[in-house]
Design a protein around this motif. Structure first.
Motif, PDB file in Angstrom:
ATOM      1  N   CYS B  35       0.833  -1.208   0.000  1.00  0.00           N
ATOM      2  CA  CYS B  35       0.000   0.000   0.000  1.00  0.00           C
ATOM      3  C   CYS B  35       0.867   1.256   0.000  1.00  0.00           C
ATOM      4  O   CYS B  35       1.856   1.347   0.722  1.00  0.00           O
ATOM      5  N   SER B  38       1.725   3.429   3.371  1.00  0.00           N
ATOM      6  CA  SER B  38       2.857   3.131   4.243  1.00  0.00           C
ATOM      7  C   SER B  38       4.089   3.909   3.812  1.00  0.00           C
ATOM      8  O   SER B  38       4.810   4.474   4.633  1.00  0.00           O
ATOM      9  N   THR B  39       4.320   3.951   2.481  1.00  0.00           N
ATOM     10  CA  THR B  39       5.478   4.681   1.974  1.00  0.00           C
ATOM     11  C   THR B  39       5.316   6.171   2.247  1.00  0.00           C
ATOM     12  O   THR B  39       6.280   6.848   2.638  1.00  0.00           O
ATOM     13  N   ARG B  42       6.114   6.934   5.764  1.00  0.00           N
ATOM     14  CA  ARG B  42       7.536   6.831   6.070  1.00  0.00           C
ATOM     15  C   ARG B  42       8.284   8.071   5.597  1.00  0.00           C
ATOM     16  O   ARG B  42       9.106   8.624   6.333  1.00  0.00           O
TER      17      ARG B  42
END
Lengths: 74, 269
Positions: B35, B38-39, B42
């Motif tokens: 997904c 999430s990146t 981060r």
């Protein structure tokens, strides 16, 4: 010319096996394991660790941030 | 916690080039594999950490898949009602003018129920940052059609593809807010390859820096994937996104501050 070598550490219990790191690795270092982790995902692992150049592409695209990258000159 | 290592000789603290930022908590992200949320979390955490804003950042988490965002980033959070994050962020920023305030919203939150709040807060030029994750679908509720679903795209409420004659056209809300005088910096990025993640991080860093100048709303759209909602593997979903969504939502800066008003150097990664 000094060769640049890298190494990655995969936190396999957090890995969800999305394979995005595998397709973004320019040298084919990362492959998916044939075994599953505690959550039932096929996790990523450095199958050809001698090919790693430490470019950190895998760690940058990893959604779950499971990869730690080290790089050195030898 | 079990770990698989590569060549052990190189694994020394002085050789470290990349590790998960300490601003991310140890909670395992609840998102589906691959997904884009999430990146995006981060890179946002990395920017807040690298800019030293942990004490000053206040986020407004949305309703949608990313509703539990406050579990993952170790900063101050508020939870808004569905679509009302810009209204709440307006209040936070007006009461705490020195803080770095941002909202993080999906397309159902920002472009459907929250269209009015989004457009009016951008039009008022409120001094906060809006991070907009556009995956063209209502991911959390089962993959229904969203305002941003592209023509011909299948979803659970448009199983034969979005028919623009019957269902109307996708809403390019980033293009709309770029035309408003209240916005200061508007950009559209994606996080599906390493190159795009680095570009998105650069754009988001600029947006955070511009935000602290208090000269208007900064708006960063991140075109993302939804492998579960699109019924694809993560790698297929990224490829589909590149072939179909990116021509409709072209990447790049839509509105940049003019050279006289900008004081941020452009070369920092």
């Amino acid at each position: 010319m000094a060769k640049i070598r890298g190494s990655i550490v995969v936190d396999i219990e957090r890995c969800k096996g999305c394979e995005i790191c595998m397709v973004s690795c320019p040298t084919g270092t990362i492959k998916m394991s044939g075994q599953v982790n505690g959550k039932g995902y096929f996790y990523a692992l450095p199958a050809n660790p001698e090919l790693c150049i430490g470019c950190a592409n895998c760690a940058v695209v990893c959604p779950d941030g499971v990869i730690t990258v080290y790089k050195t000159k030898i | 916690m079990t770990e698989v290592t590569g060549i052990k000789d190189y694994i020394k603290p002085e050789n470290l080039v990349y590790s998960k930022t300490r601003l991310m908590t140890d909670n395992i992200l609840h998102y589906c594999p691959g997904c884009g949320h999430s990146t995006a979390h981060r890179i946002l955490a990395e920017i807040i950490d690298e800019e030293g804003l942990q004490q000053d950042a206040i986020g407004v988490s949305p309703v949608g898949c990313s509703v539990f965002l406050y579990n993952y980033l170790d900063i101050d959070w508020q939870e808004a009602a569905h679509g009302r994050a810009p209204a709440l962020a307006t209040a936070i920023k007006r009461l705490n003018p020195g803080k770095v305030v941002f909202t993080y919203q999906g397309d159902g939150d920002l472009a459907a129920i929250g269209t009015s709040e989004t457009i009016h807060s951008c039009n008022r030029g409120e001094n906060f940052l809006i991070i907009f994750i556009n995956n063209g679908i209502y991911g959390m509720t089962g993959g229904q059609m969203a305002p941003t679903t592209i023509p011909g795209m299948k979803s659970s409420t448009s199983p034969y593809g979005r028919d623009t004659g019957q269902m109307g056209y996708p809403l390019k809300i980033t293009d709309i807010v770029a035309t408003l005088p209240g916005t200061y910096y508007v950009s559209r990025q994606s996080v599906h390859t390493a190159l795009n993640v680095r570009r998105a991080k650069r754009a988001l860093r600029k947006a955070v820096q511009y935000q602290s100048l208090n000269r208007g709303t900064c708006f960063v759209e991140i075109v993302s994937n939804c492998p579960a909602g699109w019924k694809m593997t993560p790698v297929e979903a990224n490829r589909w996104m590149e072939e179909n969504m990116l021509p409709y939502y072209p990447l790049g800066d839509l509105k940049v501050p003019s050279a006289e008003t900008s004081v941020i150097p452009d070369n920092k990664e």
